[in-house]
Scaffold this motif. Sequence first.
Motif, PDB file in Angstrom:
ATOM      1  N   ASN A 179       0.894  -1.053  -0.135  1.00 49.24           N
ATOM      2  CA  ASN A 179      -0.139  -0.134  -0.110  1.00 49.24           C
ATOM      3  C   ASN A 179       0.795   1.163   0.027  1.00 49.24           C
ATOM      4  OD1 ASN A 179       1.364  -0.065   3.203  1.00 49.24           O
ATOM      5  ND2 ASN A 179      -0.964  -0.843   3.911  1.00 49.24           N
ATOM      6  N   LYS A 180       1.964   0.938  -0.316  1.00 47.54           N
ATOM      7  CA  LYS A 180       2.937   2.342  -0.380  1.00 47.54           C
ATOM      8  C   LYS A 180       2.823   3.334  -1.207  1.00 47.54           C
ATOM      9  CE  LYS A 180       6.944  -0.457  -1.310  1.00 47.54           C
ATOM     10  NZ  LYS A 180       6.378  -1.651  -1.391  1.00 47.54           N
ATOM     11  N   GLN A 181       2.656   3.087  -2.509  1.00 52.91           N
ATOM     12  CA  GLN A 181       3.102   3.726  -3.955  1.00 52.91           C
ATOM     13  C   GLN A 181       1.942   4.674  -3.384  1.00 52.91           C
ATOM     14  OE1 GLN A 181       3.379  -0.130  -4.474  1.00 52.91           O
ATOM     15  NE2 GLN A 181       5.649   1.180  -4.704  1.00 52.91           N
ATOM     16  N   SER A 182       1.256   6.116  -4.980  1.00 55.78           N
ATOM     17  CA  SER A 182       1.057   6.333  -4.404  1.00 55.78           C
ATOM     18  C   SER A 182      -0.739   6.220  -5.374  1.00 55.78           C
ATOM     19  CB  SER A 182       1.344   8.006  -5.542  1.00 55.78           C
ATOM     20  OG  SER A 182       0.871   7.413  -6.854  1.00 55.78           O
ATOM     21  N   SER A 183      -1.933   7.288  -4.254  1.00 56.00           N
ATOM     22  CA  SER A 183      -3.148   6.687  -5.739  1.00 56.00           C
ATOM     23  C   SER A 183      -3.413   7.351  -6.681  1.00 56.00           C
ATOM     24  CB  SER A 183      -4.483   7.847  -4.705  1.00 56.00           C
ATOM     25  OG  SER A 183      -3.553   9.501  -4.976  1.00 56.00           O
ATOM     26  N   LYS A 184      -2.811   7.966  -7.099  1.00 52.18           N
ATOM     27  CA  LYS A 184      -2.523   7.705  -9.647  1.00 52.18           C
ATOM     28  C   LYS A 184      -2.273   6.169  -9.209  1.00 52.18           C
ATOM     29  CE  LYS A 184      -0.561   9.945 -13.141  1.00 52.18           C
ATOM     30  NZ  LYS A 184       0.629  10.822 -13.765  1.00 52.18           N
ATOM     31  N   ILE A 220       7.548  -5.196   1.530  1.00 50.84           N
ATOM     32  CA  ILE A 220       7.868  -3.714   1.809  1.00 50.84           C
ATOM     33  C   ILE A 220       7.565  -2.759   2.501  1.00 50.84           C
ATOM     34  CG2 ILE A 220       9.456  -1.962   1.732  1.00 50.84           C
ATOM     35  CD1 ILE A 220      10.827  -4.450   2.450  1.00 50.84           C
ATOM     36  N   GLU A 221       7.293  -2.035   3.410  1.00 50.82           N
ATOM     37  CA  GLU A 221       6.593  -0.711   4.023  1.00 50.82           C
ATOM     38  C   GLU A 221       7.407   0.559   3.751  1.00 50.82           C
ATOM     39  OE1 GLU A 221       4.095  -2.583   7.051  1.00 50.82           O
ATOM     40  OE2 GLU A 221       5.911  -2.222   8.437  1.00 50.82           O
ATOM     41  N   TRP A 222       6.655   1.265   4.226  1.00 49.82           N
ATOM     42  CA  TRP A 222       7.344   2.939   4.309  1.00 49.82           C
ATOM     43  C   TRP A 222       7.582   2.089   6.394  1.00 49.82           C
ATOM     44  CZ3 TRP A 222       7.895   6.650   1.890  1.00 49.82           C
ATOM     45  CH2 TRP A 222       7.391   6.590   0.697  1.00 49.82           C
ATOM     46  N   ASN A 223       8.424   3.559   6.767  1.00 48.72           N
ATOM     47  CA  ASN A 223       8.809   3.502   7.856  1.00 48.72           C
ATOM     48  C   ASN A 223       7.580   4.395   8.616  1.00 48.72           C
ATOM     49  OD1 ASN A 223       9.623   5.895   7.363  1.00 48.72           O
ATOM     50  ND2 ASN A 223      11.815   5.355   7.797  1.00 48.72           N
ATOM     51  N   SER A 224       7.685   4.150  10.052  1.00 53.78           N
ATOM     52  CA  SER A 224       6.650   5.481  10.782  1.00 53.78           C
ATOM     53  C   SER A 224       6.128   6.955  10.534  1.00 53.78           C
ATOM     54  CB  SER A 224       6.871   4.985  11.965  1.00 53.78           C
ATOM     55  OG  SER A 224       8.112   6.245  12.256  1.00 53.78           O
ATOM     56  N   ASN A 260       9.966  -1.592  -4.133  1.00 57.05           N
ATOM     57  CA  ASN A 260       9.101  -3.481  -3.551  1.00 57.05           C
ATOM     58  C   ASN A 260      11.215  -4.068  -3.581  1.00 57.05           C
ATOM     59  OD1 ASN A 260       7.502  -2.509  -3.412  1.00 57.05           O
ATOM     60  ND2 ASN A 260       6.565  -3.282  -4.985  1.00 57.05           N
ATOM     61  N   ILE A 261      11.635  -3.949  -4.338  1.00 53.75           N
ATOM     62  CA  ILE A 261      13.477  -4.881  -3.659  1.00 53.75           C
ATOM     63  C   ILE A 261      14.178  -4.162  -3.595  1.00 53.75           C
ATOM     64  CG2 ILE A 261      14.363  -5.673  -5.997  1.00 53.75           C
ATOM     65  CD1 ILE A 261      12.474  -5.211  -7.354  1.00 53.75           C
ATOM     66  N   ILE A 262      14.775  -3.518  -2.871  1.00 45.07           N
ATOM     67  CA  ILE A 262      16.076  -3.017  -3.131  1.00 45.07           C
ATOM     68  C   ILE A 262      15.978  -3.054  -1.100  1.00 45.07           C
ATOM     69  CG2 ILE A 262      18.037  -0.851  -2.412  1.00 45.07           C
ATOM     70  CD1 ILE A 262      17.676  -2.444  -5.409  1.00 45.07           C
ATOM     71  N   PRO A 263      14.881  -2.400  -0.900  1.00 43.98           N
ATOM     72  CA  PRO A 263      15.435  -2.309   0.669  1.00 43.98           C
ATOM     73  C   PRO A 263      14.920  -4.185   1.074  1.00 43.98           C
ATOM     74  CG  PRO A 263      13.461  -1.082  -0.045  1.00 43.98           C
ATOM     75  CD  PRO A 263      13.781  -1.728  -1.643  1.00 43.98           C
ATOM     76  N   ILE A 264      15.019  -4.930   0.846  1.00 49.15           N
ATOM     77  CA  ILE A 264      14.947  -6.546   0.986  1.00 49.15           C
ATOM     78  C   ILE A 264      16.370  -7.044   0.900  1.00 49.15           C
ATOM     79  CG2 ILE A 264      14.572  -8.532   0.353  1.00 49.15           C
ATOM     80  CD1 ILE A 264      11.870  -7.891  -1.470  1.00 49.15           C
ATOM     81  N   GLU A 265      16.618  -6.433   0.499  1.00 50.33           N
ATOM     82  CA  GLU A 265      18.851  -6.681   0.286  1.00 50.33           C
ATOM     83  C   GLU A 265      19.083  -6.448   0.745  1.00 50.33           C
ATOM     84  OE1 GLU A 265      22.583  -7.593  -2.371  1.00 50.33           O
ATOM     85  OE2 GLU A 265      20.948  -5.373  -3.104  1.00 50.33           O
ATOM     86  N   GLU A 266      18.615  -4.255   1.626  1.00 50.13           N
ATOM     87  CA  GLU A 266      19.251  -4.041   2.855  1.00 50.13           C
ATOM     88  C   GLU A 266      18.514  -4.197   4.013  1.00 50.13           C
ATOM     89  OE1 GLU A 266      19.536   0.466   0.013  1.00 50.13           O
ATOM     90  OE2 GLU A 266      17.911   0.063   1.137  1.00 50.13           O
ATOM     91  N   SER A 267      17.256  -4.663   3.997  1.00 48.65           N
ATOM     92  CA  SER A 267      17.255  -5.387   5.803  1.00 48.65           C
ATOM     93  C   SER A 267      18.420  -6.520   6.140  1.00 48.65           C
ATOM     94  CB  SER A 267      15.768  -5.640   4.977  1.00 48.65           C
ATOM     95  OG  SER A 267      16.178  -7.027   4.847  1.00 48.65           O
ATOM     96  N   GLY A 268      19.126  -6.968   4.862  1.00 50.20           N
ATOM     97  CA  GLY A 268      19.915  -7.895   5.663  1.00 50.20           C
ATOM     98  C   GLY A 268      19.135  -9.403   5.751  1.00 50.20           C
ATOM     99  N   GLN A 269      17.767  -9.927   5.422  1.00 50.87           N
ATOM    100  CA  GLN A 269      16.823 -10.388   5.208  1.00 50.87           C
ATOM    101  C   GLN A 269      16.706 -12.113   4.282  1.00 50.87           C
ATOM    102  OE1 GLN A 269      14.121  -7.752   7.456  1.00 50.87           O
ATOM    103  NE2 GLN A 269      13.052 -10.223   7.615  1.00 50.87           N
ATOM    104  N   LEU A 270      18.020 -11.337   3.304  1.00 47.74           N
ATOM    105  CA  LEU A 270      17.335 -12.019   2.051  1.00 47.74           C
ATOM    106  C   LEU A 270      18.332 -13.433   1.665  1.00 47.74           C
ATOM    107  CD1 LEU A 270      16.609 -11.982  -1.370  1.00 47.74           C
ATOM    108  CD2 LEU A 270      18.958 -10.611  -1.563  1.00 47.74           C
ATOM    109  N   LYS A 271      17.481 -13.866   1.076  1.00 50.41           N
ATOM    110  CA  LYS A 271      18.158 -15.949   0.532  1.00 50.41           C
ATOM    111  C   LYS A 271      17.384 -15.938  -0.221  1.00 50.41           C
ATOM    112  CE  LYS A 271      19.138 -16.207   5.294  1.00 50.41           C
ATOM    113  NZ  LYS A 271      20.888 -16.541   6.076  1.00 50.41           N
ATOM    114  N   PHE A 272      18.799 -16.618  -0.936  1.00 49.32           N
ATOM    115  CA  PHE A 272      18.812 -17.660  -2.317  1.00 49.32           C
ATOM    116  C   PHE A 272      18.019 -18.737  -2.180  1.00 49.32           C
ATOM    117  CE2 PHE A 272      21.581 -13.923  -3.850  1.00 49.32           C
ATOM    118  CZ  PHE A 272      19.707 -12.855  -3.997  1.00 49.32           C
TER     119      PHE A 272
END
Length: 286
Positions: free
Chosen positions: A63-68, A112-116, A155-167
Amino acid sequence: MNLFPINAGNFKLDGGAMFGVVPKSLWQRTNPADANNMIDLTARCLLIEDGNRLILIDTGMGNKQSSKFFGYYHPWGDFTLNNSLKQHGFHKDDITDVFLTHLHFDHSGGAIEWNSNKTGYQSAFKNAQFWSNIDHWKWATQPNNREKASFLKENIIPIEESGQLKFTTLPDNDILKNSELGFDIFFANGHTDKQMIPMINYKGKTICFMADLLPTVGHLPLPYVMGYDTRPLLTLNEKESFLNLAAKNNFYLFLEHDAHNEIITVKQTEKGVRLKNIHTSQDIFY
């Protein structure tokens, strides 16, 4: 093991884009369009409770993208990922693994979601590992011009930055047996490179999460291939191979995008593999 359908939200897409070269006079029999040529779709995810693991397959758009942005996809109904998890007695913090069939926005956006204070992004599943595969990850982070609009960096880069990515391990052929998640995986390359189709052994049945290999019941005939697929002739061959396997072994096909049909079985006919029966998750899972 327990399985739960998780509805992450309903939306619409252009029927012509969803059926490629197939004329509307044919595809509208199974997928009727509205006045704007849009057809009903959904983001139906799957939750697997297996011992200490709680595995969520795909996450919807988020739900993080714009209404447009969301205006292009005509959301309808009141389903959300969080509410659907809650309905089954779970919270997103309970999830131990998020398995992403591929990284198009309608499958990975909810990861991925917005921070607070909306100054940046964070993992929506703080206690989970996110599963992709190295080939698809490279494909998504260095996208071709055809798919750029579907692979959104936020949607993608923050997954890697979180340190939680596995292959996951890559297979020697089409199917990876007994993957790190405990189920087999069919790898398909026609829609996008190294899309992963989970094949789950559940109470003597094989439940296949079809992702974009078979979006809806209406896509069962082999030439009914989405305009979004990067290599449609490869999709045609992969569909034929998988559907023949499904008919032979009576697989239960869990449909991620069919808004009105949850699970189907298929059979061989003179015209090829066709619909055998339609099931609900209530019939199969409970």
